[in-house]
Design an enzyme around this catalytic site. Structure first.
Site, short mmCIF file in Angstrom:
data_model
loop_
_atom_site.label_atom_id
_atom_site.label_comp_id
_atom_site.label_asym_id
_atom_site.label_seq_id
_atom_site.Cartn_x
_atom_site.Cartn_y
_atom_site.Cartn_z
N ASP A 16 -6.16 -0.85 22.06
CA ASP A 16 -6.44 0.43 21.40
C ASP A 16 -6.38 1.58 22.41
O ASP A 16 -7.26 1.69 23.26
CB ASP A 16 -7.84 0.42 20.78
CG ASP A 16 -7.86 -0.13 19.37
OD1 ASP A 16 -6.79 -0.21 18.75
OD2 ASP A 16 -8.96 -0.47 18.89
N PHE A 26 9.76 -0.63 3.33
CA PHE A 26 8.34 -0.64 3.72
C PHE A 26 7.84 -2.04 4.08
O PHE A 26 6.69 -2.18 4.50
CB PHE A 26 7.47 -0.14 2.57
CG PHE A 26 7.71 1.31 2.22
CD1 PHE A 26 7.02 2.31 2.86
CD2 PHE A 26 8.64 1.65 1.26
CE1 PHE A 26 7.25 3.64 2.55
CE2 PHE A 26 8.88 2.99 0.93
CZ PHE A 26 8.18 3.99 1.59
N TYR A 74 0.83 -1.22 0.00
CA TYR A 74 0.00 0.00 0.00
C TYR A 74 0.87 1.27 0.00
O TYR A 74 0.80 2.08 -0.93
CB TYR A 74 -0.92 -0.06 1.22
CG TYR A 74 -1.67 1.21 1.53
CD1 TYR A 74 -2.32 1.93 0.52
CD2 TYR A 74 -1.78 1.68 2.84
CE1 TYR A 74 -3.03 3.09 0.82
CE2 TYR A 74 -2.48 2.82 3.14
CZ TYR A 74 -3.11 3.53 2.13
OH TYR A 74 -3.80 4.68 2.43
N LEU A 91 -9.67 1.15 9.52
CA LEU A 91 -11.02 1.71 9.66
C LEU A 91 -11.58 2.26 8.35
O LEU A 91 -12.69 1.89 7.95
CB LEU A 91 -11.01 2.81 10.73
CG LEU A 91 -12.37 3.44 10.99
CD1 LEU A 91 -13.34 2.44 11.59
CD2 LEU A 91 -12.23 4.66 11.91
N ASP A 125 9.94 -6.97 -3.77
CA ASP A 125 8.69 -7.32 -3.07
C ASP A 125 8.40 -8.79 -3.32
O ASP A 125 8.55 -9.27 -4.45
CB ASP A 125 7.54 -6.45 -3.60
CG ASP A 125 6.39 -6.36 -2.61
OD1 ASP A 125 6.04 -5.25 -2.22
OD2 ASP A 125 5.85 -7.42 -2.22
N TYR A 141 4.61 -5.98 17.72
CA TYR A 141 4.75 -5.17 16.49
C TYR A 141 5.52 -3.88 16.80
O TYR A 141 6.54 -3.57 16.17
CB TYR A 141 3.36 -4.86 15.91
CG TYR A 141 3.39 -3.79 14.85
CD1 TYR A 141 4.15 -3.96 13.70
CD2 TYR A 141 2.68 -2.60 15.00
CE1 TYR A 141 4.19 -2.97 12.73
CE2 TYR A 141 2.71 -1.61 14.04
CZ TYR A 141 3.48 -1.81 12.90
OH TYR A 141 3.52 -0.82 11.95
N ASN A 157 10.52 -11.23 10.78
CA ASN A 157 10.23 -10.44 9.57
C ASN A 157 10.71 -8.99 9.72
O ASN A 157 11.36 -8.43 8.83
CB ASN A 157 8.70 -10.47 9.36
CG ASN A 157 8.31 -10.07 7.96
OD1 ASN A 157 9.15 -9.65 7.18
ND2 ASN A 157 7.05 -10.20 7.64
N SER A 159 2.44 -6.01 10.07
CA SER A 159 2.00 -4.81 10.81
C SER A 159 0.63 -4.93 11.48
O SER A 159 -0.05 -3.93 11.67
CB SER A 159 2.01 -3.60 9.87
OG SER A 159 1.13 -3.82 8.80
O1 LIG Z 1 -13.60 -2.30 12.23
C1 LIG Z 1 -13.05 -1.40 12.89
C2 LIG Z 1 -11.67 -1.09 12.73
C3 LIG Z 1 -11.14 -0.09 13.52
N1 LIG Z 1 -11.90 0.57 14.42
C4 LIG Z 1 -11.30 1.64 15.23
O2 LIG Z 1 -10.78 2.60 14.35
C5 LIG Z 1 -9.59 3.18 14.89
C6 LIG Z 1 -8.49 3.04 13.87
O3 LIG Z 1 -8.18 1.66 13.73
P1 LIG Z 1 -7.19 1.11 12.61
O4 LIG Z 1 -7.11 -0.37 12.77
O5 LIG Z 1 -7.59 1.66 11.29
O6 LIG Z 1 -5.84 1.79 12.97
P2 LIG Z 1 -4.98 1.68 14.32
O7 LIG Z 1 -5.01 3.03 14.94
O8 LIG Z 1 -5.34 0.54 15.16
O9 LIG Z 1 -3.63 1.24 13.66
C7 LIG Z 1 -2.58 2.07 13.36
O10 LIG Z 1 -1.67 1.97 14.42
C8 LIG Z 1 -1.20 0.66 14.65
C9 LIG Z 1 -0.28 0.73 15.82
O11 LIG Z 1 -0.91 1.24 16.94
C10 LIG Z 1 -0.49 0.13 13.42
O12 LIG Z 1 0.67 0.89 13.14
C11 LIG Z 1 -1.44 0.18 12.25
O13 LIG Z 1 -0.80 -0.26 11.06
C12 LIG Z 1 -1.95 1.60 12.06
O14 LIG Z 1 -2.90 1.67 11.03
C13 LIG Z 1 -9.30 2.43 16.18
O15 LIG Z 1 -9.76 3.20 17.24
C14 LIG Z 1 -10.14 1.16 16.08
O16 LIG Z 1 -10.60 0.70 17.31
C15 LIG Z 1 -13.24 0.28 14.59
O17 LIG Z 1 -13.93 0.89 15.39
N2 LIG Z 1 -13.76 -0.70 13.81
#
Ligand SMILES: O=c1ccn([C@@H]2O[C@H](COP(=O)(O)OP(=O)(O)O[C@H]3O[C@H](CO)[C@H](O)[C@H](O)[C@H]3O)[C@@H](O)[C@H]2O)c(=O)[nH]1
Length: 330
Positions: free
Chosen positions: A289, A72, A11, A189, A31, A140, A91, A76
């Protein structure tokens, strides 16, 4: 410049390769296409393989005189890292060491590393600047922090110059619509909400409404992929031009937080223009989270002269929606 982009079909890597090529640089993409996609490797020369293959790395570094390397390729997923830490340390750490050692052997001095907000762990304050303690709470984040520390030692011992860029929430898509987010499985999200709107997914589930935030949902700092990539280009240039030397690290975000609820409302407004809507379900908190993650990216702005262009969440969502729409028969 000739740049090796490891993970250049994924991505973020694929957007980076396009930006490098558009800026007039030559790119070799390494890759293994396990998370990247051949379709995303439409710029640069693609070499299939990965960092575990030291013979392949030697061949590549014998063949080309790289001015710099951008890395990259990583596992993750926070949850997966708790279940399978071995995968993450092998990895993200061992394979990165293979790459760094080949760079040292061949005298390639400039390295840009994808790091993460997860190296900070549970925030002690927000916005999070570079002085914030780094105490990761999952393998991670720990694996990325290990590489950050290795890079400091490699600078001291071998003169390797590096920039670690700690992403907050990478999102959005190529404004020209050629590239976008295609993780499998998708866990992020914005693409998940868009898939719920396009019909590829039945619904989106909000992970908790009992956080200490205005609307009870988690707040994140969403940063457009193009802005992330422009920071990488500036970081590489600052090393190759000799403006900066050492093992540097910058936080990359917009400095503005949006709650999950605000993201859902923004998506609803964007997709409504195409007559689409989505079903929102309520779920419980996802383990690990933090309530709020917002970056203080002042250092990147001042040191690299980085100027993000897409602070507006609606524009970010519009670009991601344009990418998602290829799954609809519009
Ligand atoms: O189906 C979903 C998916 C996510 N969320 C919420 O949306 C927010 C964002 O979630 P993401 O999974 O999109 O992103 P994160 O903040 O968890 O993840 C980010 O931070 C992570 C480390 O904390 C990693 O680096 C990851 O790759 C990066 O996208 C969070 O509060 C999560 O709880 C939901 O409510 N529903």
């Amino acid at each position: 410049m000739l740049v090796l982009v490891v993970g250049g079909a994924g991505y973020i890597g694929s957007h980076m390769v396009k930006q490098l090529v558009c800026a007039g640089h030559s790119v070799v993409v390494l890759d293994n296409l396990s998370t990247g996609f051949r379709d995303q490797a439409r710029y640069g020369e693609l070499v299939e393989g990965d960092l575990a293959d030291t013979a392949l790395l030697e061949q590549l570094f014998n063949k080309y005189s790289f001015d710099g390397v951008m890395h990259f390729a990583a596992a993750s997923l926070v949850g997966e890292s708790m279940q399978d830490p071995s995968k993450y340390y092998r990895n993200n750490v061992v394979n990165t060491l293979n790459l760094l050692d080949v760079m040292v052997r061949h005298g390639v001095k400039n390295f840009i590393f994808s790091s993460t907000a997860a190296t900070f762990g549970e925030p002690e304050y927000v916005p999070i600047d570079e002085a914030h303690p780094q105490q990761p709470i999952n393998p991670y984040g720990a694996s990325k922090l290990m590489v950050e520390r290795i890079l400091q030692d490699y600078h001291n011992a071998y003169g390797l110059n590096s920039v670690c860029l700690r992403y907050f929430n990478a999102c959005g898509a190529d404004p020209e619509g050629e590239l976008g987010e295609c993780h499998d499985p998708e866990t992020h999200l914005i693409p998940l909400i868009l898939q719920a709107a396009s019909g590829r997914r039945e619904s989106i589930t909000v992970f908790g409404r009992d956080y200490p935030t205005n609307d009870g949902t988690c707040i994140r700092d969403y940063i457009h992929i193009e802005d992330l990539c422009s920071a990488h280009l500036l970081a590489l240039r600052t090393l190759t031009d000799g403006v900066q030397q050492g093992a540097l690290a910058f936080n990359l975000g917009n400095g503005q937080g949006y709650s999950v609820q605000q993201v859902i409302e923004t998506v609803e407004a964007v997709v409504a223009e195409d007559g689409c809507s989505l079903t929102v379900k309520e779920g419980s908190r996802r383990a690990g989270d933090p309530a709020v993650l917002v970056a203080d990216a002042t250092l990147a702005r001042e040191t690299l002269n980085w100027q993000p262009c897409y602070a507006d969440l609606k524009t970010i969502v519009e670009h991601a929606w344009a990418w998602e729409k290829r799954f609809l028969n519009f």
